[in-house]
Design a protein around this motif. Structure first.
Motif, PDB file in Angstrom:
ATOM      1  N   GLU A 106      71.922  17.056  42.067  1.00 24.02           N
ATOM      2  CA  GLU A 106      71.713  17.268  43.502  1.00 24.02           C
ATOM      3  C   GLU A 106      71.463  15.973  44.260  1.00 24.02           C
ATOM      4  OE1 GLU A 106      69.221  18.449  41.328  1.00 24.02           O
ATOM      5  OE2 GLU A 106      70.372  20.217  40.815  1.00 24.02           O
ATOM      6  N   PRO A 130      61.278  25.310  44.283  1.00 19.37           N
ATOM      7  CA  PRO A 130      62.317  24.594  43.531  1.00 19.37           C
ATOM      8  C   PRO A 130      62.404  23.105  43.882  1.00 19.37           C
ATOM      9  CG  PRO A 130      63.316  25.915  45.261  1.00 19.37           C
ATOM     10  CD  PRO A 130      61.839  26.243  45.248  1.00 19.37           C
ATOM     11  N   TYR A 144      66.412  18.691  46.419  1.00 16.51           N
ATOM     12  CA  TYR A 144      66.619  20.058  46.888  1.00 16.51           C
ATOM     13  C   TYR A 144      67.641  20.746  45.977  1.00 16.51           C
ATOM     14  CZ  TYR A 144      64.567  18.250  51.234  1.00 16.51           C
ATOM     15  OH  TYR A 144      63.745  17.686  52.165  1.00 16.51           O
ATOM     16  N   GLU A 146      68.353  23.744  45.465  1.00 19.24           N
ATOM     17  CA  GLU A 146      68.996  24.916  46.085  1.00 19.24           C
ATOM     18  C   GLU A 146      69.544  24.587  47.476  1.00 19.24           C
ATOM     19  OE1 GLU A 146      66.171  28.127  45.884  1.00 19.24           O
ATOM     20  OE2 GLU A 146      66.170  28.096  43.695  1.00 19.24           O
ATOM     21  N   SER A 151      65.095  25.051  53.116  1.00 18.93           N
ATOM     22  CA  SER A 151      63.833  24.516  52.614  1.00 18.93           C
ATOM     23  C   SER A 151      62.853  24.245  53.746  1.00 18.93           C
ATOM     24  CB  SER A 151      64.082  23.213  51.855  1.00 18.93           C
ATOM     25  OG  SER A 151      62.843  22.657  51.444  1.00 18.93           O
TER      26      SER A 151
END
Length: 182
Positions: A106, A130, A144, A146, A151
Motif C-alpha cells: 500500500e 487497519p 492505509y 484499506e 479512514s
C-alpha cells in the motif's frame, strides 16, 4: 505539473513550502501564486498540482521565516489564512527515505503528514483499526491498507492528537517535490 521557467535544473537545492487546505473554496491559481511568491522575494517559484505544493528559493531565510512570508503573501493576495509547513530539500528527502511503509503493497496509498514542529506528545492509533502510523520527528507516516477514502486518520486527526499543525502528501507527490527541489 506547473513549473516556472528555469525552475528545474538549478545547481542548488531549493526549499519546499506546503500550503495546507488549498482547494475548493480556497483554490489558488498556480500562475498567480508563483507570481505573488516571487514578488515577495522568494526567487524562482515552481508549483506542483493545484494543491499548495511550492518549490522556491529560501535566500538564506529560515523555514519559520519562509512559512510566515508565504502565509502572509497568500493572505494578502488571495484573502486566505492558510497554514504553511516548510521543508528544506534535504529534510524532505530524508523524511521520504525514513518512511517505514514505502515498500509495503500500500506504499503508494500511504501518506506522510509533515508537521510544522515536532510534537511533545506521543502518538497512538487506537487498536482494532487497519491503519498504522509511525511518528518520527516532524513526520507521521501513515499506512492505509484499506485505502484512505473512508479512514478517519487524516491529517486533521493527527493535528488534533499531537497539537501541531501539519499537512499530508502522498508518496508520489513527496518524490516529485524532492525531484523538483534538487
Amino acid at each position: 505539473m506547473s513549473v516556472a521557467p528555469g525552475a528545474l535544473g538549478r545547481a542548488l537545492p531549493r526549499t519546499i513550502a506546503l500550503i495546507r487546505g488549498v482547494g475548493g473554496a480556497t483554490a489558488l491559481k498556480m500562475p498567480a501564486l508563483r507570481e505573488v511568491l516571487a514578488s515577495a522575494g522568494l526567487g524562482e517559484v515552481g508549483a506542483r498540482q493545484v494543491a499548495g505544493n511550492v518549490v522556491l528559493d529560501d535566500a538564506g531565510r529560515s523555514p519559520v521565516e519562509i512559512a510566515g512570508l508565504v502565509r502572509e503573501a497568500v493572505g494578502r493576495a488571495f484573502g486566505f489564512d492558510l497554514p504553511v509547513v516548510v521543508r528544506m530539500h534535504t529534510e524532505l528527502a530524508d523524511a521520504h527515505a525514513r518512511n517505514p511503509f514505502a515498500s509495503t503493497a500500500e506504499g503508494r496509498r500511504g501518506q506522510t503528514v509533515l508537521l510544522a514542529t515536532a510534537p511533545s506528545s506521543p502518538l497512538a492509533v487506537p487498536d482494532g483499526t487497519p491503519e498504522e502510523a509511525a511518528l518520527d520527528g516532524r513526520e507521521v507516516f501513515v499506512r492505509y491498507p484499506e485505502g484512505i477514502g473512508g479512514s478517519k486518520f487524516q491529517a486533521a486527526w493527527f493535528e488534533k492528537r499531537l497539537g501541531v499543525v501539519g499537512t499530508a502528501r502522498n508518496a508520489n507527490t513527496v518524490a516529485k517535490l524532492i525531484a523538483m527541489s534538487a
